[in-house]
Structures are given as structure tokens and as C-alpha cells.
Enzyme design. Structure first.
Site, PDB file in Angstrom:
ATOM      1  N   GLU A   1      31.815  10.013 -24.115  1.00  0.00           N
ATOM      2  CA  GLU A   1      31.050  10.713 -25.160  1.00  0.00           C
ATOM      3  C   GLU A   1      31.360  12.206 -25.150  1.00  0.00           C
ATOM      4  OE1 GLU A   1      27.254   9.088 -24.063  1.00  0.00           O
ATOM      5  OE2 GLU A   1      27.934   7.131 -24.757  1.00  0.00           O
TER       6      GLU A   1
ATOM      7  N   ASN B   1      22.972   6.173 -16.008  1.00  0.00           N
ATOM      8  CA  ASN B   1      23.289   7.339 -16.837  1.00  0.00           C
ATOM      9  C   ASN B   1      22.279   7.356 -17.985  1.00  0.00           C
ATOM     10  OD1 ASN B   1      24.358   9.295 -18.483  1.00  0.00           O
ATOM     11  ND2 ASN B   1      26.190   8.128 -19.057  1.00  0.00           N
ATOM     12  N   TRP B   2      21.291   8.227 -17.859  1.00  0.00           N
ATOM     13  CA  TRP B   2      20.208   8.232 -18.850  1.00  0.00           C
ATOM     14  C   TRP B   2      20.590   8.918 -20.154  1.00  0.00           C
ATOM     15  CZ3 TRP B   2      15.515   9.683 -15.182  1.00  0.00           C
ATOM     16  CH2 TRP B   2      15.220   8.550 -14.403  1.00  0.00           C
ATOM     17  N   LYS B   3      21.727   9.590 -20.178  1.00  0.00           N
ATOM     18  CA  LYS B   3      22.180  10.321 -21.384  1.00  0.00           C
ATOM     19  C   LYS B   3      21.046  11.216 -21.900  1.00  0.00           C
ATOM     20  CE  LYS B   3      25.394   6.580 -22.128  1.00  0.00           C
ATOM     21  NZ  LYS B   3      26.208   5.782 -23.033  1.00  0.00           N
TER      22      LYS B   3
ATOM     23  N   HIS C   1      33.023  11.865 -19.273  1.00  0.00           N
ATOM     24  CA  HIS C   1      32.457  10.683 -19.932  1.00  0.00           C
ATOM     25  C   HIS C   1      33.043  10.597 -21.343  1.00  0.00           C
ATOM     26  CE1 HIS C   1      29.644   7.970 -21.887  1.00  0.00           C
ATOM     27  NE2 HIS C   1      29.321   7.544 -20.672  1.00  0.00           N
TER      28      HIS C   1
ATOM     29  N   GLY D   1      24.358   2.570 -18.614  1.00  0.00           N
ATOM     30  CA  GLY D   1      23.689   3.380 -19.622  1.00  0.00           C
ATOM     31  C   GLY D   1      22.366   2.763 -20.031  1.00  0.00           C
TER      32      GLY D   1
ATOM     33  N   GLU E   1      35.385   2.882 -17.819  1.00  0.00           N
ATOM     34  CA  GLU E   1      34.467   2.521 -18.898  1.00  0.00           C
ATOM     35  C   GLU E   1      35.248   2.354 -20.199  1.00  0.00           C
ATOM     36  OE1 GLU E   1      30.219   3.929 -18.112  1.00  0.00           O
ATOM     37  OE2 GLU E   1      31.306   5.688 -18.768  1.00  0.00           O
TER      38      GLU E   1
ATOM     39  N   SER F   1      28.067  -1.688 -21.158  1.00  0.00           N
ATOM     40  CA  SER F   1      27.207  -2.843 -21.440  1.00  0.00           C
ATOM     41  C   SER F   1      26.937  -3.730 -20.228  1.00  0.00           C
ATOM     42  CB  SER F   1      27.775  -3.663 -22.602  1.00  0.00           C
ATOM     43  OG  SER F   1      27.766  -2.884 -23.786  1.00  0.00           O
TER      44      SER F   1
ATOM     45  N   GLY G   1      27.730   0.884 -24.915  1.00  0.00           N
ATOM     46  CA  GLY G   1      26.658   0.831 -25.899  1.00  0.00           C
ATOM     47  C   GLY G   1      26.847  -0.236 -26.966  1.00  0.00           C
TER      48      GLY G   1
END
Ligand code: PGA
Length: 262
Positions: A107, A16-18, A105, A241, A176, A220, A182
């Protein structure tokens, strides 16, 4: 490349490159990852969730390289069409090459106030056009400290009961824990396994046929901790991520997943 019907549980590693790449780094990462995919693609499935503007580039690069990496979007609109300025529909991302999409997600739940109702609409938008949804769920730190993890994930999963069985089978789940995303502090293999087992139990209670649904762990994951996580009974790979932004670490995680398959 299409998604096959699941006759057995599959191992997945999805990056997941965000919002962390630009055109040049996107091209470089895809090329580096694609050059090694053949080492793992007969054992695991690999996917990359790419920012909208680079989906088409990813599709063309991977097609040219005849590569077996699935392409995904990081979100879609809850609506199919209309006056929704700035929104991107499921059909649009599919047209640009997406085969799966991340939905809910943390976020998006946190910064864009996505509710279960919105997330269910997005799931339906994806399933309507055969885009595989990766439904992200997980508790935050306070909920973990209050021992409410099971309550939270079962609430988040409740929207699945609104889906018919033939659609439900196509969903992938990503557990998650928000506190692990992160933070550099992954759940321990035992903590993650306990929640994955609980999630699998819920899915089985909807329908025994759902035992092949992949449940990925995210938060992570690195090449160093992937093997222990992926060797747990109910962990079917990872949603990655930060470590997916470096080809060597992403490939190290894929290697760990491939080894855990046999
Ligand atoms: P992380 O992110 O691997 O950087 O913790 C995971 C995710 O947000 O999907």
C-alpha cells in the site's frame, strides 16, 4: 523485551491494523489479545503493527500486563531528522515503544510511490537503531498472470545485497502477493510455498548464514486457512491485515501457528 539472536527459524504472527482502529478499539483489542498471549508465547512470536498515535498506549498497556507481544510501527521516514513535515523517524517510533517496523508494504509502494531506493533508506534507518525491519515484497495480479512473480520478488530483494551481513540477519521478510491483500483470495499453500522457497534460495545465495531469516506470508490469511499455509516448509508465519482486527480471529491464527511449530 528485546529481540534475541536467531539461532533457529522462528514462527511469527504479526497483525497489521493499518488505519482501521481508533483509541477505544485499539485499547480493547490489545487487552483482549494480551489476555491470551500466554497460550502461545513459548511457541511463537506475536507482534502488532499499530498506527503511530497509539504506539505509546500499546507500550504502556502491554507493559502493565507484563505481556510478550512485540510492538511495531507501520512505516518510518527515509530520513533520520530534519525539515520533513509530517514524517516520523525510526528513533521517534522506537522511543514510543516500537521494536519492529513494516517497510515497503504494497500500500505504501502503490499509494505513496515508494521506490526501492526509498525502501533501502528506510531499511537503513531502522537497522541503524536496532529496529527490526519487516520488508514486504510481492507481485501484483498482472505480474502473476505474466508469470513474472520470481522476477519481481528477486528485483525487490536486490536492495538487501547493499546491506552488510550482520544487519541483514536482523531482517524479517513478508511475502504478500498484492492480489491476495484484502481480496479474500489468499494464495494457495502450494503457490505461497513455491515463492517462499524461491525467496529462501535467494537469501541463501547472499549468505548461508541467512537461512534463519523468517519469511512470513501475508494476504487474506484467516483462522480457517492459516494451518495449511503455516505447515508449509518455508512459511514461517503470517502478516495479517483484516483478520487481526478481531481478537478471536487473530488468536485463532496464532493458535494455528503454534500448532504448526510442533
Ligand atoms: P489482509 O492484509 O490480511 O487484509 O489481506 C494483509 C496485509 O496487508 O498485510
Amino acid at each position: 523485551m528485546t529481540f534475541d539472536l536467531k539461532h533457529k527459524r522462528e514462527k511469527w504472527v504479526i497483525g497489521n491494523w493499518k488505519m482501521n482502529v481508533d483509541l477505544a478499539s485499539c485499547e480493547q483489542l490489545i487487552t483482549q489479545i494480551a489476555s491470551k498471549t500466554n497460550l502461545f508465547s513459548n511457541k511463537i512470536k506475536m507482534g502488532l503493527a499499530i498506527p503511530y498515535p497509539y504506539l505509546s498506549l500499546a507500550k504502556h498497556l502491554l507493559n502493565d500486563l507484563d505481556n510478550r507481544v512485540y510492538i511495531g510501527a507501520q512505516d518510518i521516514s527515509a530520513y533520520s531528522k530534519g525539515a520533513y513535515t509530517g514524517e516520523v523517524s525510526s528513533a521517534m517510533v522506537a522511543e514510543m515503544g516500537a521494536q519492529f517496523v513494516l517497510i515497503g508494504h504494497s500500500e505504501r509502494r502503490q499509494y505513496h510511490r515508494e521506490t526501492d531506493e526509498i525502501i533501502l533508506n528506510k531499511l537503513n534507518q531502522a537497522l541503524e537503531i536496532n529496529l527490526v525491519p519487516v520488508l514486504c515484497i510481492g507481485e501484483n495480479l498482472q505480474e502473476r498472470q505474466l508469470a513474472s512473480t520470481e522476477k519481481v520478488v528477486s528485483q525487490q530483494l536486490q536492495i538487501l545485497s547493499a546491506l552488510p551481513e550482520n544487519k541483514l540477519k536482523k531482517v524479517i521478510i513478508a511475502y504478500e502477493p498484492v492480489w491476495a491483500i484484502g481480496s479474500g483470495l489468499a494464495a494457495s499453500p502450494e503457490q505461497a510455498q513455491a515463492v517462499h522457497k524461491f525467496i529462501r534460495g535467494i537469501l541463501n545465495s547472499y549468505n548461508q548464514q541467512l537461512s534463519n531469516i523468517a519469511i512470513l506470508y501475508g494476504g487474506s490469511v484467516k483462522a480457517e486457512n492459516a494451518s495449511l499455509l503455516f505447515s508449509q516448509e518455508d512459511i514461517d508465519g503470517g502478516l495479517i491485515g483484516a483478520a487481526s482486527l478481531n481478537a478471536a480471529s487473530f488468536l485463532g491464527i496464532c493458535q494455528a501457528a503454534a500448532v504448526s511449530c510442533c
